[in-house]
Each structure stands twice: as structure tokens, then as C-alpha cells.
Motif scaffolding. Structure first.
Motif, mmCIF file in Angstrom:
data_model
loop_
_atom_site.group_PDB
_atom_site.id
_atom_site.type_symbol
_atom_site.label_atom_id
_atom_site.label_comp_id
_atom_site.label_asym_id
_atom_site.label_seq_id
_atom_site.Cartn_x
_atom_site.Cartn_y
_atom_site.Cartn_z
ATOM 1 N N TYR A 95 0.842 -1.201 0.000
ATOM 2 C CA TYR A 95 0.000 0.000 0.000
ATOM 3 C C TYR A 95 0.878 1.252 0.000
ATOM 4 N N PRO A 102 -2.213 -4.008 -6.026
ATOM 5 C CA PRO A 102 -2.300 -4.380 -4.612
ATOM 6 C C PRO A 102 -3.015 -5.707 -4.448
ATOM 7 N N GLN A 232 -3.636 -1.049 12.521
ATOM 8 C CA GLN A 232 -3.731 0.358 12.164
ATOM 9 C C GLN A 232 -3.461 1.221 13.388
ATOM 10 N N LEU A 289 -3.039 3.216 8.360
ATOM 11 C CA LEU A 289 -2.799 1.802 8.084
ATOM 12 C C LEU A 289 -1.350 1.431 8.376
ATOM 13 N N PRO A 292 -2.360 -4.280 6.159
ATOM 14 C CA PRO A 292 -3.723 -4.565 5.725
ATOM 15 C C PRO A 292 -4.184 -5.939 6.181
ATOM 16 N N THR A 324 -8.106 -8.555 0.229
ATOM 17 C CA THR A 324 -7.195 -7.721 0.995
ATOM 18 C C THR A 324 -7.839 -6.359 1.209
ATOM 19 N N TYR A 326 -7.139 -2.577 2.485
ATOM 20 C CA TYR A 326 -6.208 -1.508 2.848
ATOM 21 C C TYR A 326 -7.043 -0.308 3.303
#
Length: 932
Positions: A95, A102, A232, A289, A292, A324, A326
Motif C-alpha cells: 500500500y 495491490p 492500524q 494503516l 492490511p 485484501t 487496505y
């Protein structure tokens, strides 16, 4: 290194000679094993089946037990542990890498990139990831099931003579379990000692029925579920960051005035929770983030049916789904940011967005003029989600015919990916729900429209959807194939049998990548766009000969002709020698060529659109400087600035298109090595290698294109009419010699324009000895010494510096493992090492030279990345029937990775991107149970 066969090997696998000799001095003796008949099998690097554990080319083998000792829960973690593995792509950190693909991971060998390392599953290709990383189309190794792996074979040299395109730096062949019977359940979970946890784990079920030899069939199925937690918010991990970073980033963790509900003329808007010096402040790293989340479901099934004593039918089906997530940062806003310019792909016209303050008359602006405004769109609800599905289905026949081994197969593979995100303003939506930012005097309703966006208040989902619309891409890949091969002995020569293999491969590829409509029209602030819609056919034929010149000297010849649609046929030859003067010593060497065919994003119908800024027009800027100087002398400063900006610092649309005239990237590689077995149970292999690749596909910089304008194909560089020139009038054109119109657009194409040259030394060793009353002791070494790494520089028209020891290129990388199998207990230690590096890149990198570091207030000691060392420990216990428990401790000594101020960004101060810095020691527990 190993003898790969369908039965137990007759002798241990490889060696670490010096350590094994030391073990002998201490009285350790290798255990003899009862001889058993071996079957000839195919090993990566040759289609000719053999008994020898060592062929003409170096092949590293990771067995199932080796993989378990690494404590890896994914294929990406497994392959990144290889000494020859170099940074490519990992879904858990890309990311921040600004990738266009991604939700995927890739592998690279020897710094040649993710497109020049061929990944196979059971000797056949795997579907490409459905999203391209700009022009790179690659295999997503996250779609491969970890628990189904029996072994991994890594061919340490090019393999194009056997496997075709992409096998430039090497081949990684993942081989799954065969003929398994029973039902097993396996799971693991790992996390770190830090506050971030960084938890991930896998649960897998394996089932197999039928014994091929006894029952005439076998069916094996493996279902694997992987989960990684979202991490995060750097705030709660800030005290875990290496304190050395604070020496150069005093603002690390500082609060920001771009806050909620904001600041007007430097004063907090009512309702602010955190006020410092009358300003409203927010924490920009509170919810950002770090890692992820990911969920993956991989299923692999194989089946074999014995039709008769000579022929088996086989089938394989694999399905995967990777999701996934993000989480992006909430959007911020500041009226001091000025104007942002980008382009509209549908018109080629520029678009611009100007950050404005609050108008006079706004409820939050007590002044009678436009007020400065700083704000955090806390309700922007950013996200970035990737949902990728991939499949591979094949079936065929294998067996013997007239004394020859044969295999025929056909199948289909492909995938579909949906990438969706919400992260930026819609230009159109901003005008609709906030107001017209281009007005000379803002309307009083700016940021206060009826039914529009309201500062610091609850906004409806409809308003937020207009201001922050969802956008993204849909990608799809498909491939149909038919292949076959035949191998065996042609005749008997005085020194032994003349063996051969030959075959064919026919495929149909397609690739599409479709952007959303708001990307195609340039609606999103600062956005570019990529698209592709292409297909092609290709076919190949290959042959291989193993010629025994003498009893202990073999010549191996191989060649493959590949024909891609719209390209001339390409032939890849290989010549290799294997000489074994004694039972303990083997000498080997190869010379071969490799290639990578242009992919469908480079050669077929594709388009990438962006807006290039800071462009200086070499045919108009000198005249503009003269005109500007004259205007300043006349007191016309404003027009002078406008003239300079228009011709010496302008922005234009940049379109990157495919090039049907591309040629394949080609390489020439050579290896020379020896394998030494000082005594039974120990073996060490040393192989020198060199690879030079030329015709590398890339794009020229805009500066080069503008300087070469006279030699470009018509239409690649578009200029406007002199009659409608926005900068020079007719008199000024004549006075200053302006003979071409202003730049309107530039089209770049992929071209064969660069080269890479690298060389090194591989060390692979293994020693197995039986220690009285202790058990079987094993030592393994996997090392790479990088001798040279150079890139061709177009401007210099020559090679750049040797980058060994420079940033990103350690001289020495290795993994040293020691394991003791004692009854029900298995203990293993592994030391990982990577040599130090300076922060400077190639010769042109003055910013991170010793002088550049000094300008950044970094000492000579800080202007380097010191050596990396890490010790891991693995423990497994199988004291109960059918049950095995395991514990893996990563980074046992809890050592930080070396400080990297270049990656950290010493001159702007951001959180470190190497997550290992805050992870600390890691723990992984595992359990497996076989029901029957």
C-alpha cells in the motif's frame, strides 16, 4: 539439494563441509542406510528423468521438513527466506509502495524483477495476477496453497531453453504432495510481542484416498484458509519505534492542524476536542494503516487413475480467492496548498483544482474576506479493497509407450480481480456539494450549500458518495493450453545411454483491465488511468539431449523455439557439461540464453494516461526566458512569470502506449561450479554465475523524448498551432525565433532500451550426522555473494557504478540452519544475515552520497544501513500418535533491524516502513493431527 525420487534416497542430501569435518573430529559418524531401488524422476532444470541428485545446473531443494523449520505460514514468507530472493512485491506492505497491483505478492531472484523469475506449480505455469503493476504482469504467489507443498525446487540459473519466456533469473517449481492417504488437520497462529500483535494464521484440511500401486487410483484434496489481522494506528506503536529515528525526525508523532472540525484563520472551530495554542489539532497517525487485513481460501485437488500398466490419467484443479483490505487515511484539506493540476483522458485537456478558504459571509468566517481553512474530512470513509479469484484446471495422460515416457495435458487457467477504493475528491462532486473553487470571489455558500457538505456536522451518505465516489479497476486473465513431451533413451553409447526429451507447448492468452468511468473522464482529483484489452496465441517446441562423452563426462544440449503472435520466432539454446572425476567431486558448467517476451500490457492494446508536470520545452523555453526577461525590464512581471511557467515549468498529458514493434528481452547467462562430498552424508556446492540482460523493456523519460523530437515517429509529440499560440504573439514569434507550437501532449511507447549485468557466487551446503545418544544432527547453509550489479545508463551511454554494497544490494546474504532430531523432539535454529549497505544508489544519486548525507545533517555512521542479523528457533514434538505440536520463535534475541534513514525519509520524517522495526520477537504455535 537432494535426490528427488518417489522412494527414500540411498544417501543423505547435501553438505556443509567444514562444519561436518569438525563433527567428525568430535567423533560423529554418519549413519548408513539400507540401499533401495530408485526410480528415475524429473527434476527442475531438465525434462530427462535421472537418478543423480546433482545435474549440470544448480538446483536448491526445500523439503517439507525444511519448510516447517522456517515457521512460514505463506508461500511469500517461505520464498523471501531464500538467500537469492530479492525484494519484489508483498501484499502486506505494498500500500505504501504505490503499486498498481495491490492484494498480491511476487517473487524475484537475483534483482531481476518479478517478471524474470518463472514460477511453476507441478512443472506447469500458473495464472498471472489479473491486475498489472503498470506494465508488469506476474504470478501471485499468495494464490498457492502452503500446506499442500511437498517440496520446492529452485533452479539457480536461467531456464528458457526448457521452459520458455520469463525464466531469465531462475525457476521456482512448487511441487505438491502425491499419493497421500488419510485425513489430516493442521493449523497455526502467530503474532508478535509488540502492541500491534500482527497476527496471522492458517487452517488447512488434507484428505487422500486410494493407493495408486494397489488400488489403481489416488485422489488428494487440500483446503487452506489464511487470515491476517488488520493493524492500524501508529500512535499506540510509537514508543516501539527505534529511538534513533527521533534524532533526525523531531516531528515524529506530532499533531496536525488539518483537523476536525478544523481551523479558520488559525483559530479552532467550535466543537474541537484538542486545542493547542488556540488551534484545533488532530492526530494524523492515530488511525493510519500499518498492515492490511487479508483472507485467503486456496483449494487444490489432484487425481490419478491407472488405466493400464503403462498409462495413467491425471487431473488437477486449483481455486483461490484472496481478499485484501487496505484502510486509507481520512482526506485532509488546507487552503494553503494552492492548485493541483491533472488531465482529462477523454479530452486531453488539463484540469485543475484550487484549494480555497472560507468565503466572507460563511458562518465560520467572522472576517470580510476569504479566510484560511484547514480541515480533516473525518467522514470521508476511505477504503481500498481488492478481491482476486484465480483458477487452474488441467487433465491429461502420462505413462510409457514403446519404452519411452510420455505426458500429454490440456487445461485452462486464469483469474478475475476487482479493485475498488475511495480516497480522493471528485472534481464534479466537489462543485456540486461544496462549491465552485474557480470563482474569483467565492460565493457565500461555499462549504455551506443547502443540502451540501457541512463542516463538522453529520453528512448524508448521498453527499459523501458524490464528494468521495468509489473508483477502481476490473482485471481478467485467461489462458488455454495444450502441451506434451516424450523422453527416454535413443541408443546405447560406449559411455552410457544417449537420452533425450522433446515436446511442445501451445497456448492462447488474454488480458483485460477496465477502469471505472470516473477514471476514464478524469473526474477524480489528480488521477491517471490504465486500461488493456488484448489477446494472442503462441506455440513452442523444445528438445534436450544428454550425451555421455565418457563414463564420468556428460554433455547436455537443449534448445527451445518460441513463436509469439506478431513476433519473430525466438530460439533459446543451452550447452552444459557435467564432469565427475571422483565419487566425491563433481564439476559442472552451463552457458545458455534466456528471454522474456513482451507481455500483453507492453505489446498489445493498452493505454496508460497521466499528467506530467514541471516540463521544460527545449524548443521554446530559451525563447520564453528571453521574452520574460524583456517583459520584466518593461515592468510586466506578472506576464513574465506566466511566460516562464507556460514553457519552462508546464504540465502536459502523458500517454504511455503499447508498442507492437517491441522485441523480447534477451539474456546470456553462464555458471561454473563444483559439488564436493568429503564423506557420506555431507555435501557442499559452490556455483559462480553471471547474467547479462539486454533489450530491457521500459519507457524513456520526457526529457529524452523532447530532446529527440526530430527523430520521433509522427504523432508521438503533439504541438499546437502557431496561429493560436497562447504564449507568443506573431511579432514575438518572429523576434525570438519561435518556429514550433506549444506542447499539447506527448505519447511514450515501451521500448527495448536498457541492460543489466550481474554476477555472484552461490553456496549451498548440507551435512547430516548421527550423534550418539542425541539423534540426527543437520546443518544447512544457503548463501549468495553478490560480486557485481550494474545498470546501463542511457545518458552516460555506458554502465553505471558497481552497486554491490550500495543501497539495496548487500554483498552477502545467507541463511545458516542447525537442527537436531532426537526421538519425538525436533529442535532447529536458523541465523539469517544480510550485509551492510551505504545509502547511496548509482552514480547520479548525490542526495544520499556522503556529502548529501551531511547536508541532511546525517553523520557518516547514519549514512549506511548496517548488517542485518536475525536468529529464529523452531521446536516440534510428536509424542502422541498422529499428533504434532510446534512452536516457532522468530527474532529470538529481539533485535531491531538496522536503522535505514533513507527508507524512513530523514528529511521529512515519517513512520518507518520496515514493519520489523516495531514487531520485535514473534511467536507461532502450530498443531497437526492425522485422523487416519
Amino acid at each position: 539439494m537432494t535426490i528427488v525420487s518417489s522412494r527414500r534416497q540411498t544417501r543423505p542430501r547435501s553438505a556443509l563441509a567444514l562444519i561436518s569435518l569438525a563433527c567428525l573430529t568430535l567423533g560423529a559418524q554418519a549413519q548408513d542406510q539400507a540401499p533401495e531401488t530408485l526410480q528415475r524422476v524429473e527434476v527442475t532444470g531438465s525434462h530427462i528423468k535421472r537418478l543423480d541428485s546433482e545435474g549440470t545446473t544448480p538446483v536448491q531443494v526445500l523439503r517439507r521438513e525444511d519448510i516447517a523449520r522456517l515457521g512460514a505460514s505463506t508461500v511469500q514468507q517461505l520464498l523471501s527466506s531464500l538467500a537469492g530472493s530479492t525484494a519484489a512485491l508483498a501484499d502486506n506492505n505494498n500500500y505504501y509502495g504505490n503499486t498498481e497491483a495491490p492484494g498480491a505478492s511476487a517473487v524475484s531472484l537475483r534483482y531481476f524483477g518479478k517478471q524474470s523469475t518463472l514460477v511453476l506449480l507441478n512443472f506447469r505455469r500458473v495464472a498471472a495476477f489479473p491486475l498489472a503493476d503498470f506494465n508488469e504482469i506476474f504470478v501471485n504467489i499468495d494464490a498457492l496453497p502452503m500446506d499442500a507443498i511437498e517440496r520446492v525446487e529452485i533452479l539457480k540459473t536461467g531456464g528458457s531453453a526448457l521452459y520458455g519466456s520469463d525464466a531469465v533469473a531462475g525457476v521456482i517449481n512448487i511441487i505438491t504432495r502425491k499419493d497421500f492417504q488419510g485425513l489430516s488437520l493442521k493449523g497455526n497462529w502467530g503474532q508478535t510481542s509488540s502492541k500491534g500483535r500482527f497476527g496471522d494464521g492458517t487452517l488447512s484440511v488434507g484428505a487422500g484416498v486410494g493407493d495408486l500401486a494397489r488400488d489403481g487410483f489416488n485422489v488428494l484434496s487440500n483446503l487452506e484458509y489464511y487470515k491476517r489481522e488488520l493493524v492500524q494506528g501508529w500512535r499506540h506503536l510509537l514508543d516501539e519505534v527505534n529511538p534513533q529515528y527521533r534524532q533526525v525526525a523531531t516531528g515524529l508523532g506530532a499533531l496536525s492542524a488539518r483537523s476536525y472540525p478544523g481551523n479558520v484563520n488559525g483559530q479552532a472551530v467550535p466543537g474541537c476536542e484538542t486545542i493547542v495554542n488556540k488551534r484545533c489539532m488532530s492526530d494524523p497517525i492515530e488511525g493510519g494503516l500499518i498492515m492490511p487485513s487479508s483472507t485467503r481460501l486456496n483449494w487444490l485437488s489432484t487425481g490419478t487413475l491407472r488405466l493400464n500398466k503403462d498409462v495413467d490419467a491425471f487431473a488437477e484443479l486449483s481455486l483461490s480467492r484472496n481478499q485484501t483490505e487496505y484502510l486509507g487515511d481520512a482526506l485532509t484539506y488546507s487552503s494553503s496548498w494552492g492548485t493541483w493540476t491533472w488531465g482529462d483522458p477523454s479530452t486531453d485537456l488539463p484540469k485543475s483544482f484550487t484549494y480555497r478558504g472560507l468565503p466572507a459571509g460563511h458562518p465560520l468566517n467572522p472576517s470580510n474576506k476569504e479566510a484560511s481553512f484547514q480541515y480533516l474530512f473525518a467522514d470521508s470513509q476511505p477504503f481500498h479493497h481488492v478481491d482476486a479469484k484465480q483458477y487452474r484446471a488441467l487433465g491429461g495422460l502420462r505413462g510409457t509407450w514403446s519404452g519411452y515416457d510420455f505426458e500429454l495435458a490440456a487445461g485452462a487457467l486464469g483469474g478475475h480481480a476487482q479493485r475498488s477504493q475511495r480516497q480522493v475528491f471528485s472534481d464534479k462532486g466537489f462543485v456540486e456539494v461544496i462549491g465552485d473553487y474557480n470563482a474569483a470571489t467565492l460565493d457565500a455558500s461555499f462549504f455551506n450549500k443547502p443540502g451540501g457538505y457541512r463542516i463538522g456536522q453529520l453528512n448524508s451518505p448521498e453527499v459523501l458518495a458524490k464528494l468521495f465516489p468509489t473508483f477502481g479497476y476490473e482485471g481478467q486473465t485467461r489462458q488455454l493450453f495444450v502441451d506434451g513431451r516424450l523422453s527416454g533413451e535413443l541408443t546405447q553409447l560406449p559411455a552410457g545411454p544417449l537420452s533425450f526429451a522433446a515436446g511442445f507447448d501451445v497456448r492462447r492468452d488474454s488480458f483485460t483491465m477496465t477502469p471505472t468511468a470516473n477514471l476514464r473522464t478524469g473526474e477524480l482529483l489528480g488521477s491517471g488511468v490504465s486500461s488493456a484489452d488484448a489477446a494472442r496465441n503462441f506455440g513452442a517446441a523444445f528438445a534436450e539431449l544428454n550425451v555421455p562423452l565418457l563414463k564420468n563426462l556428460n554433455l547436455e544440449l537443449a534448445g527451445r523455439a518460441d513463436k509469439f503472435q506478431h513476433f519473430d520466432a525466438h530460439f533459446s539454446p543451452k550447452v552444459a557439461l557435467r564432469y565427475q572425476p571422483t565419487q566425491q567431486l563433481l564439476l559442472r558448467g552451463t552457458v545458455e540464453t534466456g528471454f522474456r517476451a513482451p507481455n500483453l500490457a507492453e505489446s498489445a492494446d493498452s493505454n496508460k494516461y497521466s499528467w506530467a508536470t514541471g516540463i521544460s520545452d527545449p524548443r521554446r523555453c530559451p525563447a520564453a526566458q528571453e521574452l520574460a526577461d524583456a517583459l520584466e525590464a518593461q515592468g510586466q512581471t506578472q506576464r513574465a512569470d506566466s511566460v516562464r511557467a507556460a514553457e519552462c515549468n508546464t504540465g502536459i498529458p502523458k500517454v504511455t502506449r503499447n508498442n507492437p514493434a517491441l522485441k523480447p528481452e534477451t539474456s546470456l547467462s553462464a555458471t561454473f561450479g563444483l559439488v564436493f562430498e568429503p564423506f557420506r552424508g555431507s555435501r557442499v556446492a559452490l556455483d559462480w554465475w553471471r547474467i547479462q540482460r539486454k533489450g530491457e523493456i521500459g519507457i524513456k523519460g520526457l526529457g529524452d523524448l523532447l530532446n529527440e523530437e526530430g527523430g520521433l515517429e509522427p504523432g508521438l509529440l503533439l504541438r499546437g498551432s502557431l496561429a493560436q499560440d497562447p504564449t507568443f504573439n506573431a511579432q514575438e514569434q518572429a523576434q525570438y525565433g519561435v518556429k514550433v507550437g506549444h506542447l499539447k501532449r506527448v505519447i511514450t511507447q515501451f521500448g527495448n532500451q536498457s541492460r543489466t549485468q550481474t554476477s555472484g557466487l552461490d553456496v549451498l551446503a548440507r551435512s547430516e550426522v548421527a550423534l550418539p545418544q542425541l539423534g540426527r544432527f543437520t546443518l544447512d547453509l544457503d548463501g549468495m555473494v553478490l560480486l557485481s550489479q550494474r545498470y546501463w545508463n542511457l545518458e552516460r551511454k555506458g554502465w553505471g557504478d558497481n552497486l554491490v554494497g550500495r543501497y539495496g544490494y548487500s554483498r552477502l546474504s545467507l541463511g545458516l540452519g542447525a537442527a537436531l532430531q532426537s526421538g519425538d523432539w525436533n529442535n532447529a535454529l536458523r541465523l539469517s544475515y544480510r550485509g551492510g549497505q551505504s545509502l547511496q544508489g548509482d552514480f547520479y544519486d548525490s542526495l544520499w552520497s556522503v556529502e548529501g548525507c551531511a547536508d541532511l545533517k546525517l553523520s557518516a555512521d547514519q549514512c549506511q544501513v548496517k548488517a542485518y542479523q536475525r536468529l529464529d528457533y523452531h521446536l516440534a514434538w510428536s509424542g502422541f500418535k498422529n499428533l504434532e505440536l510446534g512452536l516457532h520463535v522468530g527474532n529470538v534475541l529481539n533485535r531491531r533491524p538496522p536503522v535505514d534513514f533513507k527508507q524512513f525519509g530523514a528529511y521529512w520524517g515519517v513512520v518507518p516502513q520496515n514493519l520489523e522495526d516495531v514487531m520485535g520477537r514473534t511467536f507461532r504455535i502450530s498443531a497437526s493431527y492425522r485422523f487416519f
